[in-house]
Design a protein around this motif. Structure first.
Motif, PDB file in Angstrom:
ATOM      1  N   PHE A  83       0.835  -1.300  -0.164  1.00 52.92           N
ATOM      2  CA  PHE A  83       0.084   0.055  -0.096  1.00 52.92           C
ATOM      3  C   PHE A  83       0.786   1.284   0.030  1.00 52.92           C
ATOM      4  O   PHE A  83       0.881   2.334  -0.812  1.00 52.92           O
ATOM      5  CB  PHE A  83      -0.717  -0.154   1.207  1.00 52.92           C
ATOM      6  CG  PHE A  83      -1.878   1.332   1.401  1.00 52.92           C
ATOM      7  CD1 PHE A  83      -2.831   1.494   0.496  1.00 52.92           C
ATOM      8  CD2 PHE A  83      -1.323   2.275   2.290  1.00 52.92           C
ATOM      9  CE1 PHE A  83      -3.609   2.718   0.804  1.00 52.92           C
ATOM     10  CE2 PHE A  83      -2.026   3.363   2.464  1.00 52.92           C
ATOM     11  CZ  PHE A  83      -2.959   3.736   1.602  1.00 52.92           C
ATOM     12  N   PHE A  84       1.843   1.460   0.809  1.00 57.09           N
ATOM     13  CA  PHE A  84       2.614   2.586   0.836  1.00 57.09           C
ATOM     14  C   PHE A  84       3.561   2.734  -0.202  1.00 57.09           C
ATOM     15  O   PHE A  84       3.732   3.771  -0.723  1.00 57.09           O
ATOM     16  CB  PHE A  84       3.458   2.236   2.267  1.00 57.09           C
ATOM     17  CG  PHE A  84       2.873   2.838   3.540  1.00 57.09           C
ATOM     18  CD1 PHE A  84       2.044   4.036   3.592  1.00 57.09           C
ATOM     19  CD2 PHE A  84       2.323   1.769   4.534  1.00 57.09           C
ATOM     20  CE1 PHE A  84       1.316   4.227   4.935  1.00 57.09           C
ATOM     21  CE2 PHE A  84       1.771   2.075   5.549  1.00 57.09           C
ATOM     22  CZ  PHE A  84       1.179   3.278   5.771  1.00 57.09           C
ATOM     23  N   LYS A  85       3.972   1.419  -0.875  1.00 58.43           N
ATOM     24  CA  LYS A  85       4.574   1.612  -2.262  1.00 58.43           C
ATOM     25  C   LYS A  85       3.923   2.095  -3.153  1.00 58.43           C
ATOM     26  O   LYS A  85       4.309   3.030  -4.017  1.00 58.43           O
ATOM     27  CB  LYS A  85       5.040   0.153  -2.607  1.00 58.43           C
ATOM     28  CG  LYS A  85       6.492  -0.341  -2.149  1.00 58.43           C
ATOM     29  CD  LYS A  85       6.900  -1.469  -2.685  1.00 58.43           C
ATOM     30  CE  LYS A  85       8.119  -1.973  -2.075  1.00 58.43           C
ATOM     31  NZ  LYS A  85       8.502  -3.403  -2.673  1.00 58.43           N
ATOM     32  N   SER A  86       2.484   1.916  -3.172  1.00 57.06           N
ATOM     33  CA  SER A  86       1.580   2.274  -4.249  1.00 57.06           C
ATOM     34  C   SER A  86       1.495   3.955  -4.139  1.00 57.06           C
ATOM     35  O   SER A  86       1.374   4.704  -5.047  1.00 57.06           O
ATOM     36  CB  SER A  86       0.346   1.834  -4.260  1.00 57.06           C
ATOM     37  OG  SER A  86      -0.580   2.064  -3.104  1.00 57.06           O
ATOM     38  N   LEU A  87       1.471   4.366  -2.890  1.00 55.93           N
ATOM     39  CA  LEU A  87       1.336   5.832  -2.494  1.00 55.93           C
ATOM     40  C   LEU A  87       2.599   6.550  -3.261  1.00 55.93           C
ATOM     41  O   LEU A  87       2.522   7.564  -3.938  1.00 55.93           O
ATOM     42  CB  LEU A  87       1.124   5.937  -1.305  1.00 55.93           C
ATOM     43  CG  LEU A  87       0.021   5.757  -0.382  1.00 55.93           C
ATOM     44  CD1 LEU A  87      -0.131   6.021   0.905  1.00 55.93           C
ATOM     45  CD2 LEU A  87      -1.422   6.294  -0.901  1.00 55.93           C
ATOM     46  N   ASP A  88       3.749   6.047  -3.255  1.00 49.44           N
ATOM     47  CA  ASP A  88       5.199   6.335  -3.587  1.00 49.44           C
ATOM     48  C   ASP A  88       4.937   6.388  -5.070  1.00 49.44           C
ATOM     49  O   ASP A  88       5.519   7.542  -5.590  1.00 49.44           O
ATOM     50  CB  ASP A  88       6.287   5.728  -3.082  1.00 49.44           C
ATOM     51  CG  ASP A  88       6.461   6.220  -1.552  1.00 49.44           C
ATOM     52  OD1 ASP A  88       6.228   7.221  -0.982  1.00 49.44           O
ATOM     53  OD2 ASP A  88       7.328   5.190  -1.042  1.00 49.44           O
ATOM     54  N   ASN A  89       4.375   5.501  -5.643  1.00 52.62           N
ATOM     55  CA  ASN A  89       4.521   5.391  -7.147  1.00 52.62           C
ATOM     56  C   ASN A  89       3.456   6.502  -7.614  1.00 52.62           C
ATOM     57  O   ASN A  89       3.430   6.810  -8.703  1.00 52.62           O
ATOM     58  CB  ASN A  89       4.063   4.103  -7.621  1.00 52.62           C
ATOM     59  CG  ASN A  89       4.964   3.202  -7.405  1.00 52.62           C
ATOM     60  OD1 ASN A  89       6.221   3.437  -7.107  1.00 52.62           O
ATOM     61  ND2 ASN A  89       5.016   1.824  -7.210  1.00 52.62           N
ATOM     62  N   ASP A  90       2.357   6.813  -7.089  1.00 54.82           N
ATOM     63  CA  ASP A  90       1.462   7.733  -7.339  1.00 54.82           C
ATOM     64  C   ASP A  90       1.558   9.074  -7.368  1.00 54.82           C
ATOM     65  O   ASP A  90       0.984   9.916  -7.902  1.00 54.82           O
ATOM     66  CB  ASP A  90       0.019   7.609  -6.544  1.00 54.82           C
ATOM     67  CG  ASP A  90      -0.594   6.152  -6.807  1.00 54.82           C
ATOM     68  OD1 ASP A  90      -0.359   5.626  -7.948  1.00 54.82           O
ATOM     69  OD2 ASP A  90      -1.617   5.781  -6.148  1.00 54.82           O
ATOM     70  N   THR A  91       2.720   9.493  -6.627  1.00 54.75           N
ATOM     71  CA  THR A  91       3.023  10.927  -6.474  1.00 54.75           C
ATOM     72  C   THR A  91       3.804  11.325  -7.816  1.00 54.75           C
ATOM     73  O   THR A  91       4.318  10.559  -8.615  1.00 54.75           O
ATOM     74  CB  THR A  91       4.213  11.078  -5.210  1.00 54.75           C
ATOM     75  OG1 THR A  91       5.204  10.395  -5.526  1.00 54.75           O
ATOM     76  CG2 THR A  91       3.534  10.730  -4.233  1.00 54.75           C
TER      77      THR A  91
END
Length: 92
Positions: A83-91
């Motif tokens: 989940f937190f990786k996906s947040l980093d990729n969405d920025t």
């Protein structure tokens, strides 16, 4: 709530409000007020109301946690790391 003690007509409440308030504070129980024999209002001491709200919020939190645990147990949801990786990729 004791139905025989805690349901009263609104007119009785209006006639003797101070006694009613004392009773509410003393017992901590809400009273149902009736109009034309039908339950219409509930009155209660502010401290008792706050306690009821606190209990409700606690029950809702426990239910939410239980739902989350059930979902995790059933394999639903996303791993926290993913989940937190996906947040980093969405920025941007």
């Amino acid at each position: 709530m004791d139905i025989t003690k805690d349901i009263r007509p609104l007119t009785e409440f209006k006639r003797d409000t101070s006694r009613f308030i004392s009773h509410l504070k003393e017992t901590g129980r809400p009273s149902v007020l009736t109009i034309n024999g039908r339950p219409e209002l509930v009155v209660m001491d502010a401290e008792a109301w706050q306690q009821a709200q606190d209990q409700l919020e606690y029950a809702q939190a426990v239910a939410g946690i239980q739902r989350g645990l059930d979902q995790a147990h059933n394999g639903q949801g996303v791993d926290a790391g993913e989940f937190f990786k996906s947040l980093d990729n969405d920025t941007v």
